[in-house]
Design a protein around this motif. Structure first.
Motif, PDB file in Angstrom:
ATOM      1  N   ASP A 127       0.850  -1.213  -0.102  1.00 27.75           N
ATOM      2  CA  ASP A 127      -0.178  -0.062  -0.086  1.00 27.75           C
ATOM      3  C   ASP A 127       0.905   1.158  -0.076  1.00 27.75           C
ATOM      4  O   ASP A 127       1.919   1.471   0.703  1.00 27.75           O
ATOM      5  N   SER A 173      -0.244   4.388  -0.341  1.00 26.45           N
ATOM      6  CA  SER A 173      -1.248   5.677  -0.069  1.00 26.45           C
ATOM      7  C   SER A 173      -0.593   6.812   0.356  1.00 26.45           C
ATOM      8  O   SER A 173      -0.609   8.030  -0.027  1.00 26.45           O
ATOM      9  N   ALA A 174       0.040   6.748   1.274  1.00 26.93           N
ATOM     10  CA  ALA A 174       0.656   7.480   2.240  1.00 26.93           C
ATOM     11  C   ALA A 174       1.733   8.555   1.302  1.00 26.93           C
ATOM     12  O   ALA A 174       1.644   9.674   1.041  1.00 26.93           O
ATOM     13  N   GLN A 218      -5.136  15.818   4.432  1.00 21.32           N
ATOM     14  CA  GLN A 218      -5.354  14.955   3.209  1.00 21.32           C
ATOM     15  C   GLN A 218      -4.531  13.593   3.034  1.00 21.32           C
ATOM     16  O   GLN A 218      -5.111  12.618   3.071  1.00 21.32           O
ATOM     17  N   VAL A 219      -3.283  13.908   3.303  1.00 20.12           N
ATOM     18  CA  VAL A 219      -2.157  12.907   3.287  1.00 20.12           C
ATOM     19  C   VAL A 219      -2.838  11.904   4.317  1.00 20.12           C
ATOM     20  O   VAL A 219      -2.746  10.772   4.207  1.00 20.12           O
ATOM     21  N   GLN A 225      -6.037  10.082   3.464  1.00 17.69           N
ATOM     22  CA  GLN A 225      -5.828   9.331   2.352  1.00 17.69           C
ATOM     23  C   GLN A 225      -4.962   7.869   3.056  1.00 17.69           C
ATOM     24  O   GLN A 225      -5.240   6.741   2.338  1.00 17.69           O
ATOM     25  N   THR A 226      -3.934   8.165   3.542  1.00 16.42           N
ATOM     26  CA  THR A 226      -3.093   7.120   4.113  1.00 16.42           C
ATOM     27  C   THR A 226      -4.126   6.267   4.913  1.00 16.42           C
ATOM     28  O   THR A 226      -4.010   4.920   4.879  1.00 16.42           O
ATOM     29  N   GLY A 257      -6.206   3.962   2.403  1.00 13.03           N
ATOM     30  CA  GLY A 257      -5.078   2.793   2.044  1.00 13.03           C
ATOM     31  C   GLY A 257      -5.052   1.885   3.302  1.00 13.03           C
ATOM     32  O   GLY A 257      -5.003   1.115   3.122  1.00 13.03           O
ATOM     33  N   GLY A 258      -4.614   2.233   4.378  1.00 11.11           N
ATOM     34  CA  GLY A 258      -4.487   1.340   5.734  1.00 11.11           C
ATOM     35  C   GLY A 258      -5.948   0.565   5.930  1.00 11.11           C
ATOM     36  O   GLY A 258      -5.484  -0.837   5.902  1.00 11.11           O
ATOM     37  N   LEU A 316      -6.339  -2.335   3.143  1.00  8.62           N
ATOM     38  CA  LEU A 316      -5.345  -3.408   3.359  1.00  8.62           C
ATOM     39  C   LEU A 316      -5.564  -4.281   4.691  1.00  8.62           C
ATOM     40  O   LEU A 316      -5.655  -5.643   4.679  1.00  8.62           O
ATOM     41  N   LYS A 364      -9.724   9.752  -2.785  1.00  5.35           N
ATOM     42  CA  LYS A 364     -10.042   8.928  -3.525  1.00  5.35           C
ATOM     43  C   LYS A 364     -10.180   7.592  -2.789  1.00  5.35           C
ATOM     44  O   LYS A 364      -9.492   6.999  -2.254  1.00  5.35           O
ATOM     45  N   GLN A 386     -11.449   3.580  -3.749  1.00  6.59           N
ATOM     46  CA  GLN A 386     -11.724   2.574  -4.707  1.00  6.59           C
ATOM     47  C   GLN A 386     -13.090   2.003  -4.235  1.00  6.59           C
ATOM     48  O   GLN A 386     -13.219   1.655  -3.339  1.00  6.59           O
ATOM     49  N   MET A 427      -6.076  -6.526  -5.925  1.00  4.71           N
ATOM     50  CA  MET A 427      -5.524  -5.338  -5.349  1.00  4.71           C
ATOM     51  C   MET A 427      -3.969  -5.436  -5.348  1.00  4.71           C
ATOM     52  O   MET A 427      -2.958  -4.529  -5.497  1.00  4.71           O
ATOM     53  N   ALA A 441       0.285   1.638   7.136  1.00  2.29           N
ATOM     54  CA  ALA A 441       0.505   2.398   6.169  1.00  2.29           C
ATOM     55  C   ALA A 441       1.022   3.646   6.679  1.00  2.29           C
ATOM     56  O   ALA A 441       1.755   4.435   6.015  1.00  2.29           O
ATOM     57  N   ALA A 466       4.766   3.172   6.930  1.00  7.66           N
ATOM     58  CA  ALA A 466       5.476   3.298   5.650  1.00  7.66           C
ATOM     59  C   ALA A 466       5.253   4.542   5.445  1.00  7.66           C
ATOM     60  O   ALA A 466       6.511   5.133   4.703  1.00  7.66           O
ATOM     61  N   GLY A 467       4.542   5.623   5.444  1.00  6.72           N
ATOM     62  CA  GLY A 467       4.443   7.140   5.147  1.00  6.72           C
ATOM     63  C   GLY A 467       5.725   7.744   5.998  1.00  6.72           C
ATOM     64  O   GLY A 467       6.299   8.559   5.356  1.00  6.72           O
TER      65      GLY A 467
END
Lengths: 381, 620, 289
Positions: free
Chosen positions: A216, A218-219, C2-3, C6-7, C10-11, C14, C135, C137, C209, C251, C254-255
């Motif tokens: 993933d 996204s970040a 927003q980040v 959105q994170t 995404g998190g 998954l 966004k 999905q 995915m 997530a 990772a960011g």
């Protein structure tokens, strides 16, 4: 519990034998290659595990080159015999194979595709004076300082300098974002592309590192989206690059994707989806099977021999093997330093371009830019 | 020991001599490729011994062994290439680093066990991979090349033939040390902890220290293997220390036989060679060793090492050879075992214990005079075992205090209480199942501290001496308790009555001042109950206070000086047996029928007491 | 901001996959006390099976997943049958046995499907939803809904059906369950089959995915396992919270930490387990084995 007397007898006998054997040092370290019979060349690649597709392609390229030479009567009247070794992508296994190659009397080695395995094998091959040609592109390999170590393709620096020049000069893109992974390949890409941008006075707006297993993004992608870069440079292996591209478009990122070899593969296109992959700019030494007369001939022969379409890795390995065979012709089948010098002296016109090896073992110093359209790689305007 | 057949005691050293000669002569007979394979195999053998010590010996699921291995190799690579230190100085540093890592990974084992420990150690191994892949010190995915050849008195160790001898020396030393540990007190404690951590703790083994030690020992072997690997391959990269290598290592230990150090070595050798031999069929090899691991755990949990015994080869003693349970004949060993400090009294002041709102004990007050035999009786679910678990330190009381021998003991854990002179038996027998009867007793006789295991490195002779002394004492104690005939057998192969006797002997061996017996007569026949009564009396006479939780009222009435009756978690009567039986509250508690009180037979206990055995919140 | 959001999205996406994996883990664990280390590999086999029927046999996506669920349920029965002799005896050995199964299944997948793996096209072709610049999905929403519905169904099954109730009884006290006539072995087998089926559901849904290859199992397996533990091992609703939690943690790590995210996630996880071994919703004993 055993009585101490028996132990004494045992120990005494043991130490006597030890003393007896200690007089002479055991073993001879090299099994030199013979000057009659077939010339033995080893192909070392992962034939199992995650990198096995790479290994399979490389094997086919090498096989084709050897078949063609043998069909023309071999080298100095001797046939060339190719043997495959599976390194499983594991450096420790690689060292065992290196020993096997040394004691098996092999003249040269093709491989590996894994820079860690190549580096692990290097000291053994170096001391046995066995030339090898890897399809890795890590800077670390060029810094091993072994005169027997060659690369069958360009380094990351070559890939990325060409790409950077095209993007900034031809396309006049201004802002760049980068995603690379921390695997062996990704680190090389990270360093090379960052350096190339820096030379043009450009600082990427985002320069993030991900892990090879990450799913993933996204970040990092959202962060990149907010900076609105012109280009997203992706420096990861095929599947991950495809996932990054797919998720980037899903998040509404409009930047052009750019990268080197992995982004030219069908795996990337399939993972990202053809519509997402379209427009991806790729730096590659091997644009397509139809680019030149030589590549057309190679692709036809490859198709005939293996019943499938040729691609970059097979071509690289075909080139590398052909250069080694040409050098062996010069030395009349003799390996060692003579052969390594012959490789360096050889001016070979290959599928990837004109090989001209420098003292770091790099033979290809330029790439071309391709673009993916309709799911296929073609020359960029 | 003396009973072993003569042929065997000669055959063994002869076997070792043959093995020794083969190992010494090996480099003279093989080429450079085989010797390389052997060199790699020896590295894995050392690694496997370490994993065997943690997993097999101490029962600690350690999936971070690959990280210890990696840290050993990486630190050596960094210190030699970056800092420019010599190989051996760097080796010392990397060994220390491995030990630190071992201690760090061992810390979670103090809190969690089994699969939790498995996932935590696996996670920490992945964290290690993440670190070496990212750090610039480790040069990321590129790895570190050009590690120097270890210098050794002018011997050229870049020759893998000579390197073999270096490895052989290290391996033999490592194997010898491992076997030494396994066969002496530290190994025995670890095995006991593996079989039953609660019982081991309650009998005085410091389980926390032992778990940390297990990980430390394991990490030392990992570090040594890492150093040898770095010196042999002279290149390290994250790809050399992957989880799949960890699983291969696990397969080595399981297939070889995790509970036998020699088995672990055997597994490492067999799998290394098989992997090399099947290198061109790597996927099928992987399929194969996965399958063998599955088959091994189901059909041969003792692995290759256990095969001879499972196939009925070698000596096996069963029924006919077993011998008989003899009478208890107290002698010098029993007298020596009993603490010199004399009997201790027990004062329980208002103890309460609730389990998630369920009240098991309420305001329990109990006084056991020094040197008395005090019975604790009550209907099922009245809280007898809970009370015993509280005063032996397994449960922390919710309220109240208790003191043993005048010392406030509420905050002491089971291990400290054991050292203070509290010994106990368990209602459902907690003998160490995979230890022999002799080892069960030896474990209890050994009162040294696990933390003092540095003696293994500093003064091994002392360990051997202690071991001799303990063994002599154990033989006497086994004989006096009439169980010498079963010394070499595993407890679970014995009849119930004998197991009860063994557990009693084990409790006495700890040198108690107060002995807590939880239904010692359950499952015994009349004759055995009579013997039990005699033993308990004798032990008391030698200077031990006894608390007896029992259903067999005949035994309680005849044996006890005082009896306390529990009902619904409270003491409803306390006094001489005669007083208690006449107490109307007691009669009511036993369904108003005093005759039932007298006739209660021991085997009626079928339903477990509420929060009886095995309950949660047990303090280690 | 927003980040961050959105994170989070995404998190969670998954995380829903991890939650489904964790559900299977927990169901098997609560019923028979076994930790199935091969669970991730079973999910991977499910993903491959789905891809074969969806891409090669061109069956509808839902049907392909259905077949995958059945196939892996049978696989689950086989694993349970082989390891049954160890049930209730030696949990550490069983655990090692399941690791052996995992290694085997991974090799088997390479033999059957090859090492390259395959990209599975998404069954939904609608454009992503756009909410205030976020966004989302449609497929992610689908996965999330499936995860929640599955949890609800599982809870319903355990509480409202006879078979489910029997499994609950076995989970609480195998001896007592036996004494009232419940077939413990059968109950365990059903739990194992359902658990394996859930794994296939997770793997199958993950297919479009991610990318289906032999290592998919170890990737989602270990995260799913961590999710199950975080939620309180054996707790069904805990599994879903744990799954989403691990997904989000992953997530953000990772960011924030880039390449070091694995290091951070696993260290944090180790600390969490030590502080609270029973997880967020832990109810039962720390160490049932």
């Amino acid at each position: 519990m055993v009585t101490s007397r028996h132990w004494f007898v045992a120990l005494a006998t043991g130490s006597l034998l030890a003393a007896a054997t200690a007089c002479a040092a055991p073993g001879s370290d090299s099994g030199s290659s013979s000057s009659s019979g077939p010339i033995k060349i080893a192909v070392v690649d992962a034939q199992s595990g995650q990198l096995s597709s790479l290994g399979a392609w490389e094997l086919k390229g090498a096989k084709l080159a050897v078949q063609q030479v043998n069909a023309k009567g071999g080298i100095d009247g001797r046939k060339v015999k190719l043997s495959v070794f599976d390194d499983q992508g594991d450096p420790t296994t690689g060292t065992s194979i290196a020993r096997k190659i040394v004691s098996g009397g092999y003249t040269a080695m093709i491989g590996t595709a894994e820079s860690a395995v190549t580096q692990a094998m290097n000291p053994i091959l170096k001391s046995a004076k066995i030339p090898s040609i890897t399809s890795g592109q890590a800077t670390a390999i060029t810094e091993l300082g072994s005169p027997y170590q060659f690369l069958n393709g360009p380094t990351s620096a070559t890939y990325d300098n060409t790409l950077e020049e095209y993007l900034t000069k031809t396309k006049s893109f201004k802002t760049f974002a980068m995603i690379t992974n921390n695997g062996g390949y990704g680190v090389g890409e990270h360093d090379a592309f960052t350096a190339a941008l820096k030379a043009s006075g450009i600082e990427p707006v985002v320069n993030d590192v991900v892990t090879p297993d990450q799913k993933d993004f996204s970040a990092v992608l959202t962060k990149i989206r907010s900076k609105k870069p012109d280009v997203l440079f992706i420096g990861t292996e095929e599947v991950e690059a495809g996932l990054i591209a797919k998720q980037a478009r899903q998040l509404g990122l409009t930047a052009v994707f750019a990268g080197s070899a992995p982004l030219s593969t069908p795996v990337y296109v399939q993972t990202a989806g053809a519509d997402v992959a379209d427009g991806t700019l790729v730096s590659t030494p091997y644009l397509s099977n139809d680019a030149t007369e030589a590549s057309k001939a190679f692709a036809a022969a490859y198709q005939k021999a293996f019943g499938e379409t040729a691609e970059l890795h097979g071509a690289k390995s075909y080139d590398g093997t052909s250069i080694f065979l040409a050098a062996l012709k010069q030395t009349k089948g003799k390996g060692g330093l003579a052969m390594a010098d012959a490789v360096r002296a050889e001016k070979y016109d290959g599928l990837l371009g004109s090989f001209d090896f420098d003292d770091k073992g790099v033979g290809i110093h330029q790439t071309v830019i391709g673009v993916i359209s309709g799911g296929k790689l073609g020359p960029a305007s | 020991m003396s009973r072993r057949p003569l042929t065997r005691s000669i055959a063994r050293p002869a076997l070792w001599v043959v093995v020794g000669v083969v190992l010494l002569a090996l480099p003279y007979t093989v080429g450079p490729y085989p010797i390389h394979v052997v060199d790699v195999t020896l590295v894995f053998a050392v690694l496997a011994i370490g994993l065997g010590m943690a997993l097999g010996l101490a029962g600690q699921i350690n999936l971070a062994q690959i990280a210890f291995f990696g840290i050993g190799a990486y630190v050596l690579a960094i210190v030699t290439t970056d800092a420019g230190w010599g190989f051996w100085a760097a080796a010392v540093v990397s060994l220390l680093a491995s030990v630190v890592a071992g201690l760090a990974v061992g810390v979670p084992a103090l809190r969690v066990q089994s699969h939790y420990l498995g996932i935590v150690t696996l996670g920490l191994a992945l964290a290690f991979t993440s670190w070496v892949t990212n750090s610039s010190v480790t040069q990321g995915a590129n790895g570190i090349s050009n590690i120097p050849v270890p210098p050794l008195l002018g011997v050229d160790l870049s020759s893998e033939y000579l390197y073999y001898y270096l490895e052989l020396v290290v391996f033999v030393a490592g194997l010898a040390f491992a076997l030494f540990v396994v066969r002496t007190r530290l190994g025995r404690r670890m095995r006991a902890m593996r079989d039953d951590a609660i019982a081991a703790g309650a009998l005085g083994a410091d389980v926390r220290v032992l778990r940390l030690l297990a990980f430390t020992v394991s990490s030392v072997y990992g570090g040594v293997a890492g150093i040898l690997y770095a010196g042999l391959i002279r290149y390290v990269s994250p790809d050399s220390f992957t989880i799949s290598t960890m699983f291969l290592l696990l397969a080595m230990v399981v297939i070889g036989g995790r509970q036998s150090i020699v088995g672990c070595v055997l597994g490492a050798v067999v799998l290394s060679l098989a992997r090399e031999w099947l290198t061109d069929f790597a996927t099928y090899a992987q399929l194969g060793y996965g399958l063998v691991v599955v088959l091994a755990v189901v059909f041969a949990p003792t692995g290759l090492a256990g095969l001879p015994a499972r196939l009925g080869l070698g000596r096996r003693r069963d029924g006919a050879e077993r011998g008989a349970l003899h009478d208890f004949v107290p002698g010098p060993a029993t007298a020596a075992a009993v603490s010199d400090a004399g009997p201790a009294d027990l004062q329980v002041e208002g103890i309460g214990k609730t389990f998630r709102g369920l009240r098991a004990l309420h305001e329990v007050r109990l006084s056991v005079p020094a040197g008395a035999i005090k019975g604790v009786v009550g209907p099922n679910g009245s809280g007898k075992t809970t009370l015993l678990n509280v005063v032996s330190g397994l449960y922390t009381p919710s309220t109240g205090e208790y003191a043993v021998g005048g010392v406030r003991a509420t905050a002491l854990g089971p291990t400290a209480l054991s050292r203070h002179g509290v010994a106990r038996t368990f209602q459902n027998l907690r003998l160490f199942a995979d230890l022999t009867v002799r080892d069960n007793v030896l474990f209890a006789l050994d009162r040294s501290r696990s933390a003092a295991s540095a003696e293994y490195l500093v003064w091994p002779v002392g360990v051997v001496r202690d071991e001799r002394r303990l063994r002599a004492e154990a033989e006497e104690l086994l004989a006096e308790f009439g169980i010498a005939d079963f010394a070499d057998l595993a407890p679970r192969s014995l009849p119930y009555g004998i197991q009860r006797r063994v557990e009693l002997a084990r409790a006495v061996a700890t040198g108690p001042r107060i002995l807590l017996l939880d239904e010692p007569a359950a499952g015994l026949n009349g004759q055995e109950v009579a013997q039990l009564a005699q033993i308990v009396r004798t032990i008391r006479d030698r200077g031990v206070t006894v608390v007896l939780v029992e259903h067999n009222m005949g035994l309680v009435m005849s044996l006890c000086d005082e009896v306390a009756v529990l009902a619904n978690g409270s003491v409803i009567a306390d006094g001489t047996p005669e007083q208690v039986v006449a107490d109307p509250a007691v009669v009511e508690a036993y369904l108003g029928d005093s005759s039932q009180l007298r006739d209660l037979v021991p085997d009626q206990r079928t339903i477990r007491e509420a929060a009886g055995d095995d309950a949660e919140e047990v303090r280690a | 901001m927003q980040v961050t959001l959105q994170t989070l999205v995404g998190g969670l996406t998954l995380g829903a996959i991890y939650a489904l994996v964790a559900l299977g883990f927990s169901l098997v664990y609560r019923t028979m006390g076994l930790v199935n280390f091969a669970h991730g590999q079973v999910a991977m086999i499910g993903a491959f099976t789905m891809s074969t029927f969806y891409m090669t046999a061109k069956l509808p996506f839902v049907l392909a997943i259905g077949i995958a669920v059945v196939v892996t349920a049978v696989l689950g029965l086989v694993i349970e049958r082989v390891l049954r002799p160890l049930e209730g005896k030696d949990f550490d050995l069983m655990l090692i046995g399941t690791i052996g199964f995992g290694v085997m299944l991974e090799a088997l997948a390479v033999v059957v499907w090859g090492a390259t793996g395959r990209a599975v096209p998404s069954p939904l072709h609608t454009a992503p939803l756009s909410v205030a610049g976020l966004k989302i999905q449609t497929y992610s929403l689908l996965v999330l809904v499936v995860a929640l519905v599955t949890t609800a169904m599982l809870v319903g099954f355990l509480h409202r059906t006879r078979v489910g109730a029997a499994m609950q009884a076995v989970a609480m006290d195998p001896e007592a369950a036996t004494s009232v006539g419940i077939h413990v072995g059968r109950s365990n087998a059903i739990a194992f089959a359902i658990g394996a089926g859930l794994a296939a559901l997770a793997g199958g849904l993950a297919g479009p995915m991610l990318y289906v290859n032999a290592t998919l199992g170890s990737t989602i397996g270990i995260k799913g396992f961590a999710a199950a533990i975080l939620g309180g091992f054996g707790n069904i609703t805990g599994a879903i919270v744990g799954g989403l939690g691990i997904g989000v943690l992953d997530a953000f790590a990772a960011g924030r930490f880039g390449g070091y995210s694995d290091l951070v996630v696993f260290l944090l996880f180790a600390v969490l387990i030590m502080v609270r071994p029973t997880g967020i919703f832990g109810e039962r004993t720390v160490n049932r084995a």
